[in-house]
Design a protein around this motif. Structure first.
Motif, short mmCIF file in Angstrom:
data_model
loop_
_atom_site.label_atom_id
_atom_site.label_comp_id
_atom_site.label_asym_id
_atom_site.label_seq_id
_atom_site.Cartn_x
_atom_site.Cartn_y
_atom_site.Cartn_z
N LEU A 109 10.87 -2.36 -21.81
CA LEU A 109 10.00 -3.42 -22.26
C LEU A 109 9.25 -3.17 -23.64
O LEU A 109 8.97 -4.26 -24.39
CB LEU A 109 8.92 -3.84 -21.30
N ALA A 110 8.65 -2.05 -23.87
CA ALA A 110 7.89 -1.84 -25.06
C ALA A 110 9.11 -1.77 -26.33
O ALA A 110 8.53 -2.19 -27.47
CB ALA A 110 7.10 -0.60 -25.03
N HIS A 111 10.00 -1.00 -26.23
CA HIS A 111 11.05 -0.80 -27.52
C HIS A 111 12.27 -1.54 -27.37
O HIS A 111 12.92 -1.15 -28.22
CB HIS A 111 10.97 0.90 -27.26
N ARG A 112 12.56 -2.25 -26.42
CA ARG A 112 13.86 -2.98 -26.32
C ARG A 112 15.11 -2.49 -26.03
O ARG A 112 15.91 -3.16 -25.36
CB ARG A 112 13.61 -4.00 -27.45
N VAL A 113 15.38 -1.17 -26.61
CA VAL A 113 16.54 -0.52 -26.37
C VAL A 113 16.05 0.95 -26.37
O VAL A 113 15.28 1.35 -27.13
CB VAL A 113 17.59 -0.93 -27.47
N LEU A 114 16.79 1.67 -25.33
CA LEU A 114 16.48 3.16 -25.15
C LEU A 114 17.73 3.94 -25.37
O LEU A 114 18.90 3.43 -24.85
CB LEU A 114 15.72 3.44 -23.99
N PHE A 115 17.60 5.04 -26.07
CA PHE A 115 18.78 5.83 -26.33
C PHE A 115 18.63 7.35 -25.73
O PHE A 115 17.47 7.80 -25.66
CB PHE A 115 19.07 6.11 -27.69
N LEU A 116 19.57 7.92 -25.01
CA LEU A 116 19.78 9.16 -24.54
C LEU A 116 21.04 9.80 -25.17
O LEU A 116 21.98 9.35 -25.00
CB LEU A 116 19.67 9.28 -23.07
N ARG A 117 20.77 11.12 -24.96
CA ARG A 117 21.88 11.91 -25.44
C ARG A 117 22.26 13.06 -24.20
O ARG A 117 21.50 13.10 -23.19
CB ARG A 117 21.74 13.15 -26.72
N ASP A 118 23.54 13.60 -24.00
CA ASP A 118 23.99 14.63 -23.24
C ASP A 118 23.80 14.02 -21.79
O ASP A 118 23.36 15.01 -20.92
CB ASP A 118 23.09 15.84 -23.46
N GLN A 119 24.17 13.22 -21.51
CA GLN A 119 23.94 12.43 -20.05
C GLN A 119 25.52 12.40 -19.35
O GLN A 119 26.41 11.57 -19.41
CB GLN A 119 23.73 11.01 -20.31
N ASP A 120 25.58 13.78 -19.23
CA ASP A 120 26.93 13.87 -18.38
C ASP A 120 26.90 13.66 -16.77
O ASP A 120 26.75 14.52 -16.11
CB ASP A 120 27.31 15.53 -18.62
N ILE A 121 26.65 12.55 -16.52
CA ILE A 121 26.59 12.15 -15.47
C ILE A 121 27.89 11.43 -14.62
O ILE A 121 28.65 10.88 -15.50
CB ILE A 121 25.30 11.08 -15.14
N SER A 122 27.55 11.19 -13.47
CA SER A 122 28.88 10.54 -12.57
C SER A 122 28.80 9.11 -12.98
O SER A 122 27.73 8.49 -13.07
CB SER A 122 29.03 11.05 -11.33
N ARG A 123 29.96 8.41 -12.65
CA ARG A 123 29.89 6.97 -12.74
C ARG A 123 29.02 6.46 -11.44
O ARG A 123 28.45 5.43 -11.64
CB ARG A 123 31.26 6.44 -12.44
N ALA A 124 28.99 7.21 -10.34
CA ALA A 124 28.10 6.82 -9.33
C ALA A 124 26.57 6.65 -9.83
O ALA A 124 25.87 5.87 -9.42
CB ALA A 124 28.39 7.61 -8.07
N ASP A 125 26.33 7.82 -10.39
CA ASP A 125 24.80 7.89 -10.82
C ASP A 125 24.58 6.85 -12.04
O ASP A 125 23.53 6.15 -12.08
CB ASP A 125 24.58 9.39 -11.62
N HIS A 126 25.58 6.60 -12.77
CA HIS A 126 25.51 5.53 -13.82
C HIS A 126 25.06 4.19 -13.10
O HIS A 126 24.11 3.33 -13.55
CB HIS A 126 26.73 5.34 -14.51
N VAL A 127 25.88 3.95 -12.25
CA VAL A 127 25.75 2.65 -11.35
C VAL A 127 24.49 2.74 -10.60
O VAL A 127 23.71 1.65 -10.40
CB VAL A 127 27.03 2.18 -10.26
N ALA A 128 24.17 3.61 -10.04
CA ALA A 128 22.94 3.91 -9.02
C ALA A 128 21.65 3.66 -10.09
O ALA A 128 20.70 2.97 -9.69
CB ALA A 128 22.93 5.20 -8.38
N PHE A 129 21.52 4.17 -11.25
CA PHE A 129 20.32 3.90 -12.26
C PHE A 129 20.38 2.43 -12.79
O PHE A 129 19.44 1.72 -12.61
CB PHE A 129 20.56 4.85 -13.38
N ALA A 130 21.64 1.72 -12.80
CA ALA A 130 21.37 0.24 -13.56
C ALA A 130 21.14 -0.39 -12.22
O ALA A 130 20.35 -1.59 -12.50
CB ALA A 130 23.04 -0.01 -13.91
N GLU A 131 21.54 -0.14 -11.09
CA GLU A 131 21.06 -1.06 -9.93
C GLU A 131 19.61 -1.09 -9.61
O GLU A 131 19.26 -1.83 -9.07
CB GLU A 131 22.04 -0.56 -8.73
N ARG A 132 19.01 -0.13 -10.05
CA ARG A 132 17.55 0.02 -10.04
C ARG A 132 16.82 -0.99 -10.61
O ARG A 132 15.66 -1.64 -10.13
CB ARG A 132 16.90 1.32 -10.60
N PHE A 133 17.52 -1.87 -11.60
CA PHE A 133 16.98 -2.99 -12.32
C PHE A 133 17.32 -4.32 -11.72
O PHE A 133 16.65 -5.29 -11.62
CB PHE A 133 17.51 -2.97 -13.71
N GLY A 134 18.44 -4.06 -10.98
CA GLY A 134 19.02 -5.36 -10.03
C GLY A 134 20.54 -5.17 -9.72
O GLY A 134 21.23 -4.38 -10.02
#
Length: 282
Positions: free
Chosen positions: A37-62
């Motif tokens: 909310l403060a910076h509007r877009v956030l960036f991360l490197r080296d996120q060798d995560i599974s698709r399941a984790d990708h979806v699970a994180f996004a679903e924390r928002f809705g």
């Protein structure tokens, strides 16, 4: 977790954190959301995560949404695969300033995009702060656009290259949405300039206060809309991100626009995006 601000206007890079951990840690997720909310877009490197984790994180928002044109991964609904290869014709819908799916009545509140494969050179993405774009408008323009509304169309964007029957069927499935030209951010209360490449025209411009004669309408409205859309292209409002494999961008789709730079063909560029269902702009 630490973060580094990337420009004076927009964007921060998160360090010492993985989205897999954030998907399972409520306090960590809350910290990331506050930074978003403060910076509007956030960036991360080296996120060798599974698709399941990708979806699970996004679903924390809705809840996640599907895309009627791009489609989703068969095993992970809501995870859209944006895969480009050398043998594909170049689609031009990405290299325009836009907020995702504003042709929906309720556009996404945000997106989580991970890079699977990127060109050696090129293929950057830029984001613009549309709260700042509104704040910096001249006061007479702010007065002129107060209360204006605009139509946003999938037919005139994704549908433009389709045969007429398929284009009309797409419009029947997703009729043009109408949104305020200046929306209120539902969480911060900020005013946001909310027209982009999906906007085709104003719906309530032609009034006695704005138009002397009928011939004022077409150039007056079109020129104003073009001027407003062009604000995202001002460099002082922007951040530019160079992708590497397993880089991630998380953006607030309500207060930003983005532009995928088409300077990498012919080669592969593979991205996977989770879009979070949003609310009706007001």
């Amino acid at each position: 977790m630490k973060y580094e601000q990337l420009t004076a206007a927009i964007g921060a890079e998160l360090l010492n954190v993985t989205l897999g951990d954030a998907a399972r840690d409520e306090a960590l997720f809350a910290e990331i959301k506050a930074l978003l909310l403060a910076h509007r877009v956030l960036f991360l490197r080296d996120q060798d995560i599974s698709r399941a984790d990708h979806v699970a994180f996004a679903e924390r928002f809705g809840r996640l949404e599907d895309h009627p044109v791009a489609g989703s991964h068969p095993d992970h609904p809501g995870l859209v695969q944006i895969y480009k290869s050398p043998d594909q014709p170049i689609d031009r819908y990405e290299n325009a300033w836009h907020a995702d799916a504003t042709w929906r009545d309720a556009p996404p509140m945000g997106c989580v995009l991970r890079c699977v494969e990127t060109p050696a050179v090129g293929g950057d993405t830029m984001w613009a702060n549309m709260v700042l774009a509104y704040e910096k408008l001249p006061d007479p323009v702010k007065a002129q656009i107060e209360g204006l509304r605009a139509r946003h169309s999938i037919e005139a964007s994704f549908g433009a290259k389709l045969p007429v029957e398929k284009r009309l069927a797409l419009k029947a499935q997703f009729p043009d949405a109408e949104h305020p030209v200046v929306r209120i951010h539902p969480e911060t209360g900020e005013k946001v300039l909310f027209v982009n490449a999906f906007a085709t025209h104003f719906t309530n411009f032609h009034t006695p206060e704005r138009v002397r004669y009928g011939q004022d309408y077409a150039p007056g409205a079109a020129q104003l809309l073009h001027y407003l859309i062009s604000q995202a292209a001002i460099p002082e409002y922007q951040v530019r991100w160079r992708w590497r494999k397993n880089s991630v961008a998380i953006w607030d789709n309500r207060s930003t626009q983005h532009y995928a730079v088409m300077d990498y063909a012919p080669c592969h560029r593979k991205m996977e995006r989770a879009g979070i269902i949003g609310d009706v702009p007001f």
